[in-house]
Write a protein that holds these residues in place. Structure first.
Motif, short mmCIF file in Angstrom:
data_model
loop_
_atom_site.label_atom_id
_atom_site.label_comp_id
_atom_site.label_asym_id
_atom_site.label_seq_id
_atom_site.Cartn_x
_atom_site.Cartn_y
_atom_site.Cartn_z
N TRP A 59 0.86 -1.19 0.00
CA TRP A 59 0.00 0.00 0.00
C TRP A 59 0.89 1.24 0.00
N ALA A 60 0.73 2.11 -0.99
CA ALA A 60 1.50 3.35 -1.09
C ALA A 60 0.82 4.42 -0.23
N LEU A 61 1.25 4.55 1.01
CA LEU A 61 0.62 5.47 1.96
C LEU A 61 0.80 6.93 1.58
N GLU A 62 1.84 7.24 0.84
CA GLU A 62 2.11 8.62 0.47
C GLU A 62 2.84 8.63 -0.86
N LYS A 63 2.94 9.81 -1.45
CA LYS A 63 3.61 9.94 -2.73
C LYS A 63 5.11 9.71 -2.60
N ASP A 64 5.69 9.27 -3.69
CA ASP A 64 7.15 9.21 -3.84
C ASP A 64 7.82 8.22 -2.90
N LEU A 65 7.10 7.21 -2.46
CA LEU A 65 7.74 6.17 -1.67
C LEU A 65 8.49 5.22 -2.59
N PRO A 66 9.59 4.64 -2.12
CA PRO A 66 10.32 3.69 -2.97
C PRO A 66 9.53 2.40 -3.16
N GLY A 67 9.75 1.77 -4.30
CA GLY A 67 9.09 0.50 -4.58
C GLY A 67 7.58 0.65 -4.69
N GLU A 68 6.86 -0.28 -4.09
CA GLU A 68 5.41 -0.27 -4.17
C GLU A 68 4.77 0.21 -2.87
N GLY A 69 5.51 0.96 -2.09
CA GLY A 69 4.96 1.51 -0.85
C GLY A 69 5.31 0.65 0.35
N VAL A 70 4.47 0.73 1.37
CA VAL A 70 4.68 -0.03 2.59
C VAL A 70 4.16 -1.45 2.40
N GLN A 71 4.94 -2.41 2.86
CA GLN A 71 4.54 -3.80 2.73
C GLN A 71 4.07 -4.35 4.08
N PHE A 72 3.00 -5.13 4.01
CA PHE A 72 2.40 -5.75 5.18
C PHE A 72 2.44 -7.27 4.98
N ALA A 73 2.98 -8.01 5.97
CA ALA A 73 3.16 -9.45 5.86
C ALA A 73 1.97 -10.18 6.47
N ARG A 74 1.54 -11.23 5.78
CA ARG A 74 0.45 -12.06 6.30
C ARG A 74 0.87 -12.75 7.58
N ARG A 75 -0.05 -12.76 8.52
CA ARG A 75 0.15 -13.59 9.70
C ARG A 75 -0.06 -15.03 9.30
N LYS A 76 0.84 -15.90 9.71
CA LYS A 76 0.77 -17.31 9.29
C LYS A 76 -0.48 -17.99 9.80
N MET A 77 -0.85 -19.06 9.11
CA MET A 77 -2.04 -19.82 9.51
C MET A 77 -1.88 -20.39 10.91
N GLY A 78 -0.64 -20.66 11.28
CA GLY A 78 -0.39 -21.11 12.63
C GLY A 78 0.09 -19.95 13.47
N LYS A 79 1.35 -19.95 13.87
CA LYS A 79 1.89 -18.87 14.67
C LYS A 79 2.90 -18.06 13.85
N GLY A 80 3.15 -16.84 14.29
CA GLY A 80 4.19 -16.03 13.68
C GLY A 80 3.74 -15.33 12.41
N PHE A 81 4.74 -14.82 11.67
CA PHE A 81 4.48 -14.02 10.48
C PHE A 81 5.32 -14.54 9.34
N ASP A 82 4.76 -14.40 8.13
CA ASP A 82 5.57 -14.68 6.96
C ASP A 82 6.60 -13.58 6.78
N SER A 83 7.77 -13.94 6.34
CA SER A 83 8.82 -12.96 6.11
C SER A 83 8.52 -12.15 4.85
N LEU A 84 8.89 -10.88 4.88
CA LEU A 84 8.74 -10.04 3.69
C LEU A 84 9.82 -10.32 2.66
N THR A 85 10.87 -11.02 3.05
CA THR A 85 12.01 -11.21 2.15
C THR A 85 12.05 -12.60 1.53
N ASN A 86 11.24 -13.52 2.04
CA ASN A 86 11.29 -14.89 1.49
C ASN A 86 10.44 -15.02 0.24
#
Length: 563
Positions: free
Chosen positions: A536-563
């Motif tokens: 989601w591009a929260l504001e203009k002129d952000l690098p890439g595609e804006g701010v990234q939000f990682a899915r919470r895993k079906m079990g515990k923890g979070f998916d990595s943004l880099t994997n």
């Protein structure tokens, strides 16, 4: 009629025949009312000071539209970002008391301030935070949404600050940022052992007799004569919105939470102008009988804001301009114009403020001890109070070329109101350059997606079997339907009136209204794929595609943004 030519028919008398500034401003009444009508300003209270004396005080419209109650010079309004000048002066008082220096690294006072960029972490001082020159992304959408909802508490806010990205060079460019003032509030608390509100009350408000200025209670301790807040529909009619709750202890209070009246603020700003002159002349950092300290460094320009032959800079809590010039750095009108009009003469310190339901503007000419102040209880289609302020400045300065601010008020209606159609057109134009791609099954997008510090989440769910919806922070007021755009991209843009009904600060660029899902993985059945990342591009002129939000895993923890 040329938008820049003055139309004298709107004024009942010939201003040039009037001799005093007070008479000239008073004669502007019909023009001011016309600007209010065009822009949809629910109410505005105005005050003008010259050399310590109030020469003009008048209110137009209503502080309470439903009950037809007019405002006056004691009506209490939210100030929005005019608060920043008070926060900066509070830091100046602490510098004067020897509790820190302007160059003291922020981390020496607030060790929890630990931005990812190590240059900012190691070197950022109060000057950097208060002058908007850290280069950090703004990310206001993470805390401010519909109906003045503040979606983060202060602890979450601090963690969020620490994950903001540097998107412009440190000390290299001006990039307006509210987060620096939130940190400044913590600096005040840590150095005094008390609250931000208590410090302002004891050091500024009480010494100046500002009895109708409030910060630690959104309801002003039950005071009467308090303005309601409004936004403006596209036909100019007002829509009531909840008053902000940005009191002591809430996130961003030091950036925009003070409430005050014209009479109180004129005391403060007149004292500021007089004390600045004294300290400029004597070379001292204090003035006998004045609570305001360190005004020369406080009000000196620290970062250039726009290219200009004459000075256009930002000090600490104040924009500066050498006139004749343009007053554009903090104005809501600036994005609606190719260029703001050239006006005035001499040095001006100025700032605008805005919260949903309230708009404000102040212009100080310290060399002539002149203050022009406007407080309004509406976010109109454009910035009517700013145009009124320009009109008064033009009159006080006897500008040889007079702009027609009624025409400019009309001219700047269209860019805001047409934003929805323009954004809709941009979405369609974008499809012309892409191969249309079908969306995946809606179940592929369901889930909770968190920002890097896990302080903000976006919930995606299916409604009525065939509608995709999103929600911010689990707040029941923050539900939005997603419309398919292309492939795994969705839009959620709204018309002007839809944003007004929801009490939203209107956003007029396309990228903000786009949600993109990426990095799908196999889950369960063979054809069941789930998105790992929401962008989601929260504001203009952000690098890439804006701010990234990682899915919470079906079990515990979070998916990595880099994997």
């Amino acid at each position: 009629m040329d938008a820049y030519n003055f139309d004298p028919s709107l004024i009942d008398v010939d201003i040039d025949l009037l001799t005093t500034p007070a008479d000239k401003i008073k004669a502007l009444g019909p023009t001011i009312q016309e600007i209010c009508n065009i822009c949809g300003v629910a109410g505005v209270s105005i005050g003008v000071v010259q050399r310590g004396s109030v020469i003009y005080s008048e209110s137009f419209g209503f502080r309470d539209v439903e009950n037809r109650i007019k405002g006056n010079a004691d009506t209490v309004y939210y100030l929005g970002s005019l608060t920043k000048g008070f926060t900066a002066e509070a830091i100046g008082i602490l510098v004067e008391e020897g509790k820190l220096e302007w160059t003291t690294p922020v981390t020496n006072v607030v060790p929890e301030f630990f931005p990812k960029d190590l240059t900012i972490h190691n070197q950022a001082s109060m000057v950097d935070l208060l002058s908007h020159r850290t280069g950090l992304e703004r990310a206001d959408a993470l805390w401010a949404q519909s109906n003045n909802n503040i979606l983060l508490n202060r602890e979450q806010g601090l963690r969020t600050i620490n994950q903001l990205r540097a998107v412009t060079p440190f000390r290299g460019e001006y990039r307006y940022n509210n987060w620096g003032y939130e940190i400044a509030g913590r600096v005040i608390e840590n150095l005094t052992g008390g609250s931000y509100s208590d410090f302002l009350n004891n050091k500024i408000f009480k010494p100046l007799g500002m009895s109708r200025t409030f910060n630690n209670d959104s309801e002003c301790h039950g005071a009467d004569n308090v303005a309601k807040g409004y936004m403006t529909y596209d036909d100019g009619t007002p829509c009531p919105v909840p008053r902000p709750y940005m009191a002591e202890g809430t996130l961003m209070n030091p950036a925009g939470g003070i409430q005050s009246s014209v009479n109180d603020l004129l005391k403060y700003y007149a004292t500021l102008a007089k004390s600045w002159n004294d300290q400029q002349t004597t070379g001292m950092t204090n003035t006998p009988g004045s609570p305001l300290k360190q005004l020369v460094p406080l009000l000196s320009g620290n970062i250039r804001t726009v290219p200009s032959l004459r000075e256009q800079s930002y000090a600490m809590g104040w924009a500066r301009a050498q006139l004749p010039g343009r007053l554009c750095d903090t104005s809501r009108n600036q994005p609606l114009m190719p260029q703001m009009p050239v006006i005035g003469q001499g040095l001006v310190l100025y700032h605008h403020g805005m919260l949903v339901g309230f708009t404000s503007a102040v212009y100080i000419f310290p060399e002539s001890l002149t203050v022009v102040l406007l407080l309004s209880n509406s976010v109109a289609i454009n910035d009517g109070p700013d145009w009124i302020g320009h009109l008064i400045i033009q009159t006080l300065c006897n500008d040889p070329f007079r702009h027609d601010y009624v025409a400019l008020a009309r001219r700047t209606l269209s860019p805001g109101l047409s934003a929805y159609d323009r954004i809709e057109g941009e979405f369609k134009a974008e499809l012309q350059n892409k191969i249309p791609t079908a969306q995946k099954p809606l179940t592929s997008y369901e889930g909770d997606f968190y920002n890097e510090t896990r302080t903000f989440f976006i919930h995606i769910w299916i409604k009525n079997c065939n509608e995709l919806w999103m929600n911010f922070q689990g707040n029941q007021m923050e539900n939005y339907r997603l419309k398919h755009h292309n492939g795994d991209e969705f839009s959620w843009h709204m018309t002007w009136n839809e944003q007004v009904k929801r009490g939203r600060n209107p956003v007029t660029y396309m990228e903000y209204w786009k949600i993109k899902f990426t990095k799908f993985f196999q889950y369960g059945a063979e054809n069941n794929r789930k998105a790992k990342v929401l962008s989601w591009a929260l504001e203009k002129d952000l690098p890439g595609e804006g701010v990234q939000f990682a899915r919470r895993k079906m079990g515990k923890g979070f998916d990595s943004l880099t994997n």
